[in-house]
Scaffold this motif. Structure first.
Motif, PDB file in Angstrom:
ATOM      1  N   GLU A 465     -89.787 -30.909  43.923  1.00 32.88           N
ATOM      2  CA  GLU A 465     -88.741 -29.697  44.350  1.00 32.88           C
ATOM      3  C   GLU A 465     -88.645 -29.649  45.671  1.00 32.88           C
ATOM      4  OE1 GLU A 465     -85.877 -28.486  42.667  1.00 32.88           O
ATOM      5  OE2 GLU A 465     -86.754 -29.909  40.966  1.00 32.88           O
ATOM      6  N   HIS A 466     -89.538 -30.319  46.429  1.00 36.78           N
ATOM      7  CA  HIS A 466     -89.770 -30.020  47.698  1.00 36.78           C
ATOM      8  C   HIS A 466     -88.518 -30.304  48.548  1.00 36.78           C
ATOM      9  CE1 HIS A 466     -90.858 -31.312  52.088  1.00 36.78           C
ATOM     10  NE2 HIS A 466     -91.699 -30.251  52.033  1.00 36.78           N
ATOM     11  N   GLU A 467     -87.638 -31.092  48.359  1.00 35.43           N
ATOM     12  CA  GLU A 467     -86.276 -31.450  49.261  1.00 35.43           C
ATOM     13  C   GLU A 467     -85.296 -30.302  48.859  1.00 35.43           C
ATOM     14  OE1 GLU A 467     -85.567 -33.413  51.581  1.00 35.43           O
ATOM     15  OE2 GLU A 467     -87.569 -34.288  51.516  1.00 35.43           O
ATOM     16  N   ASN A 468     -85.154 -29.997  47.691  1.00 38.23           N
ATOM     17  CA  ASN A 468     -84.455 -28.817  47.254  1.00 38.23           C
ATOM     18  C   ASN A 468     -85.035 -27.549  48.056  1.00 38.23           C
ATOM     19  OD1 ASN A 468     -82.794 -30.289  45.598  1.00 38.23           O
ATOM     20  ND2 ASN A 468     -83.980 -29.816  43.943  1.00 38.23           N
ATOM     21  N   LEU A 469     -86.465 -27.228  48.090  1.00 38.56           N
ATOM     22  CA  LEU A 469     -86.757 -26.133  48.620  1.00 38.56           C
ATOM     23  C   LEU A 469     -86.283 -26.087  50.178  1.00 38.56           C
ATOM     24  CD1 LEU A 469     -88.535 -23.524  49.043  1.00 38.56           C
ATOM     25  CD2 LEU A 469     -90.588 -25.133  49.396  1.00 38.56           C
ATOM     26  N   LYS A 470     -86.407 -27.467  50.922  1.00 38.04           N
ATOM     27  CA  LYS A 470     -86.189 -27.278  52.410  1.00 38.04           C
ATOM     28  C   LYS A 470     -84.434 -27.138  52.608  1.00 38.04           C
ATOM     29  CE  LYS A 470     -87.421 -30.958  54.468  1.00 38.04           C
ATOM     30  NZ  LYS A 470     -87.856 -32.252  54.885  1.00 38.04           N
ATOM     31  N   GLN A 471     -83.615 -27.357  51.385  1.00 39.69           N
ATOM     32  CA  GLN A 471     -82.261 -27.263  51.601  1.00 39.69           C
ATOM     33  C   GLN A 471     -81.726 -25.967  50.978  1.00 39.69           C
ATOM     34  OE1 GLN A 471     -80.162 -30.761  49.806  1.00 39.69           O
ATOM     35  NE2 GLN A 471     -81.558 -32.244  51.084  1.00 39.69           N
ATOM     36  N   ARG A 473     -82.137 -24.734  47.922  1.00 39.73           N
ATOM     37  CA  ARG A 473     -81.397 -24.893  46.608  1.00 39.73           C
ATOM     38  C   ARG A 473     -82.579 -24.732  45.496  1.00 39.73           C
ATOM     39  NH1 ARG A 473     -78.822 -29.543  48.443  1.00 39.73           N
ATOM     40  NH2 ARG A 473     -80.049 -30.966  46.977  1.00 39.73           N
ATOM     41  N   PHE A 474     -83.890 -24.297  45.713  1.00 39.69           N
ATOM     42  CA  PHE A 474     -85.123 -24.116  44.814  1.00 39.69           C
ATOM     43  C   PHE A 474     -84.620 -23.037  43.964  1.00 39.69           C
ATOM     44  CE2 PHE A 474     -89.277 -22.444  43.678  1.00 39.69           C
ATOM     45  CZ  PHE A 474     -89.827 -23.685  43.481  1.00 39.69           C
ATOM     46  N   SER A 475     -85.052 -23.348  42.667  1.00 45.07           N
ATOM     47  CA  SER A 475     -84.943 -22.629  41.407  1.00 45.07           C
ATOM     48  C   SER A 475     -86.299 -21.715  41.348  1.00 45.07           C
ATOM     49  CB  SER A 475     -84.644 -23.284  40.143  1.00 45.07           C
ATOM     50  OG  SER A 475     -84.509 -22.454  39.259  1.00 45.07           O
TER      51      SER A 475
END
Length: 772
Positions: A465-471, A473-475
């Motif tokens: 989930e690293h990319e979602n964290l940078k953008q 969008r991390f759940s």
């Protein structure tokens, strides 16, 4: 009516007093502080006045006014929002918190025998000759004296202890007398045998004994408690002292300034004398106060008062009379209707029909009662669950408070204790703290508690989930293999720094209390990390300060050495010059060449020492226009013999044979000598040191590159630091001096690794005076 009349007069007096104060200061920017005036001692008045002066001096943009008020006047002023802050007992603060936003910001400190504390309790005492009174159970049948039944610092605290011991004041005491004056009078009444037992606040006996030393042998404490590091005589647990609290609508930023000003206020008194008003400290926790008021069943925890028939008749007598008359009329009407119904021919059928309807209605009512009973049972279960959650949260907050108050624990120990507290409170399988990294593997474990085998699952999920964290969008909630992952992001300096991860079951529907508690713990971790970063910065600053001090010492040392070395160099120069004059004609040509070269070297060394001494003493450069190519060639001539011993080639590459620059000749030659010599020393055997001179856009680029293998990655950032050396016998000053000399020309010396070795680069300005 007399009771209500006296209360109304008191309210009107308070209103008149507050309006008078407000009208006299309406043109100024005021901050009103109400003080509960239960006693008018000189010590208290001096302390409030000193606190007011402290606030005015530390926060000059506001004018602070302190208003001593009785309980009724203070309550009235709070209800009418005529005060910004109050100084009162924690008991009243707890009562006010039930009706509006009241938050304590500072607590009064006491001092006795050089020990400072912000809590106090109550003490029960009697005469020393009363051998029949030792424990609380011996108080049954005795006469008791206190100042007031509503006194927070005394009677109320002691009553909780008595109730816990199974003693009820109204049933078990022979008599309870409240003198309504001072606690000093209570002490004297017991000593004069006017009462068997007295109840006062802690510190009262010590103050009395200080003024009457003989009383020490006449007084003994009943039910004495032993609390560590608390020097005063006491019979109960300790409760918070009087506090300064902000009222609803007060400025939070101003409250923080006031708290800092009061906490830093110089202390007064101290020593062996008991000082009740010693100073201020941060606001104390009011949990024990809640427990006291709840145990005594007083506001805001008073039970529902049962209404008697006499009260109902007194309040609603007329209404009840009218209702009775109405019922009588209804009875008469019912009788008349019954007589008419008996005359109806179909009365039997009507009765049967009414019976059937009644059975149906009873059935419906029964089902409704069953449903209502089920709802009531669910409500009871929900209340029990809520009470369990609150009790568990209170215990956790107590542990969290003890952890925060432990200033002796290290950062890692505090972090480990917090993770254990989270694990214990939420009853999860495991708790992890992961730090966010700038590059791969993106996350690393800082601390954990529970099943270590779950670490790889959590880490794999975070990496995925690293990319979602940078953008963004991390759940924060994830379900994987019958397990729930709950993440709480921790911010440091407004940037995401780490994750607190809980692994367990049923984490998707945490109660609001647990969610707030988790966010509080995450904020504490963030604050702890920021404090650790600040501590590391302070350590680094002290180290850098030490380096600066050593550099200053080296500068002073160099200036002294330059002065001492200059004399023998001057003498050697004079001897060689005299020897050259004595050589006649063309005789001894080789000797003359050697002497000339020795004379040149001595002259250059003298110039270097003179320039170094001038630079250390004045910091000024001696800039001239000179041929950089010729200057570098002179340096290479000095080092060529040393290079040939290791089979190293010194290669000069220049874009022109004459490059004029504006700089200090001696200092630039010293920089080139150090850089080329470092390149030679970095090569074990057989290699090349390239020196490149290139004109570009009004500057000359100078590069010194060797084939010595380069500088280690963990060392390259520190090569220019003073006293940092990779050589066992090095002082670590060569490159530091080179950088200082180049920076004195308003230029920069840089270093980087190449495929074969290290490359040092700097620039010098091209001279505009022409070729010399």
């Amino acid at each position: 009516m007399s009771l209500y009349g006296s209360q109304n007069k008191a309210w009107l007096f308070c209103l008149w007093l507050l309006c008078l104060t407000w009208g006299s200061q309406a043109s100024a920017k005021l901050i009103s502080i109400g003080v509960l005036n239960t006693q008018n001692s000189a010590e208290a008045q001096a302390f409030w006045q000193k606190s007011l002066q402290r606030l005015s001096s530390q926060i000059p943009e506001y004018q602070f006014v302190m208003k001593p008020l009785g309980l009724e006047c203070l309550t009235y002023a709070i209800e009418k929002h005529q005060l910004d802050y109050i100084v009162t007992t924690p008991g009243q603060i707890v009562v006010l918190q039930e009706i509006e936003d009241v938050y304590p910001i500072a607590t009064v400190q006491n001092n006795f025998k050089n020990q400072t504390f912000s809590h106090f309790g109550a003490v029960a005492f009697t005469r020393n000759d009363r051998v029949d009174l030792r424990n609380l159970s011996d108080l049954k049948g005795q006469s008791i004296m206190a100042t007031s039944p509503y006194e927070y610092g005394g009677y109320q605290m002691m009553m909780r202890k008595l109730l816990q011991a199974g003693i009820h004041p109204k049933k078990d005491f022979f008599n309870i007398e409240f003198n309504g004056t001072s606690q000093t009078q209570v002490v004297e009444s017991v000593l004069n045998e006017e009462a068997d037992v007295g109840i006062v606040r802690t510190g009262m006996l010590e103050s009395y004994i200080e003024n009457n030393p003989s009383a020490l042998q006449q007084i003994k404490v009943i039910g004495s408690e032993k609390i560590a590091n608390y020097p005063l005589m006491h019979s109960t647990i300790l409760y918070p002292e009087w506090s300064l609290a902000r009222l609803e609508g007060s400025d939070i930023a101003l409250s923080l300034k006031m708290m800092k000003a009061l906490v830093s206020m110089p202390k007064q008194g101290g020593g062996a004398v008991y000082t009740r008003y010693y100073g201020w400290t941060t606001a104390a926790d009011l949990t024990t106060v809640h427990g006291l008021l709840k145990a005594l069943q007083v506001a805001p925890y008073q039970p529902f008062q049962e209404i008697t028939l006499k009260q109902i008749v007194k309040e609603y007598g007329l209404s009840l009379a009218l209702l009775g008359m109405l019922l009588l009329v209804l009875i008469l009407v019912t009788i008349t209707v019954s007589r008419i119904n008996r005359k109806l021919a179909n009365s039997q059928s009507e009765l049967a029909r009414h019976r059937d309807n009644l059975e149906k209605e009873v059935s419906v009512r029964t089902r409704e009662l069953v449903t209502l009973n089920q709802l009531l049972e669910k409500d009871i279960v929900a209340r029990e669950q809520a009470e369990g959650i609150l009790l568990r949260s209170r215990n956790t907050l107590q542990g969290f408070y003890e952890l925060s108050a432990n200033t002796q624990a290290s950062y890692s120990e505090s972090l480990k204790s917090l993770i254990q507290l989270v694990q214990s409170h939420f009853k999860v399988k495991a708790t992890f703290l992961f730090r966010i990294l700038d590059g791969e593997p993106f996350f690393e474990i800082c601390c954990f508690e529970g099943e270590e085998s779950l670490q790889n699952k959590v880490l794999s999920y975070l990496i995925a989930e690293h990319e979602n964290l940078k953008q963004g969008r991390f759940s924060e909630l994830a379900e994987l293999s019958k397990e729930t992952f709950l993440f709480q992001q921790i911010w440091v300096d407004s940037n995401p720094h780490c994750f607190l991860c809980l692994v367990g079951e049923d984490l998707a529907e945490l109660p609001e209390v647990d969610q707030e508690l988790l966010r509080l713990m995450a904020q504490w971790v963030g604050a702890s990390i920021e404090r650790q970063i600040l501590d590391d910065d302070r350590i680094k600053y002290r180290a850098q300060l030490g380096k600066v001090t050593r550099l200053f010492t080296v500068g002073e040392l160099a200036s002294g050495l330059a002065h001492e070395i200059n004399q023998p160099l001057t003498a050697a120069t004079n001897y060689i010059s005299g020897s050259l004059r004595r050589l006649s004609g063309k005789e001894n040509t080789s000797v003359r060449v050697g002497l000339n070269r020795s004379l040149d070297s001595l002259t250059r060394a003298t110039d270097i020492i003179r320039r170094l001494r001038e630079f250390v003493q004045t910091g000024q450069l001696s800039q001239t226009s000179f041929n950089l190519v010729a200057s570098v060639e002179r340096v290479l001539d000095l080092l060529r013999s040393e290079a040939q011993q290791k089979d190293i080639q010194l290669i000069l590459k220049s874009s022109a044979s004459n490059i004029q620059v504006m700089a200090d000749t001696v200092q630039i030659e010293q920089v080139m000598l150090n850089l080329v010599r470092n390149g030679i020393e970095s090569i074990e055997k057989q290699g090349v040191v390239d020196i490149t001179l290139m004109e570009r856009a009004g500057d000359v680029y100078i590069q010194v590159e060797d084939t010595g293998g380069g500088i280690a990655d963990n060392e390259i950032a520190f090569v220019f630091d003073a006293f940092h050396s990779t050589k066992s016998d090095g002082m670590g000053l060569g490159l530091a001096i080179c950088r200082s000399l180049i920076e004195s020309h308003n230029r920069h010396l840089t270093v980087q690794n190449t495929q074969t070795g290290a490359q040092f680069t700097f620039t010098l300005p091209v001279s505009t005076k022409g070729i010399e």
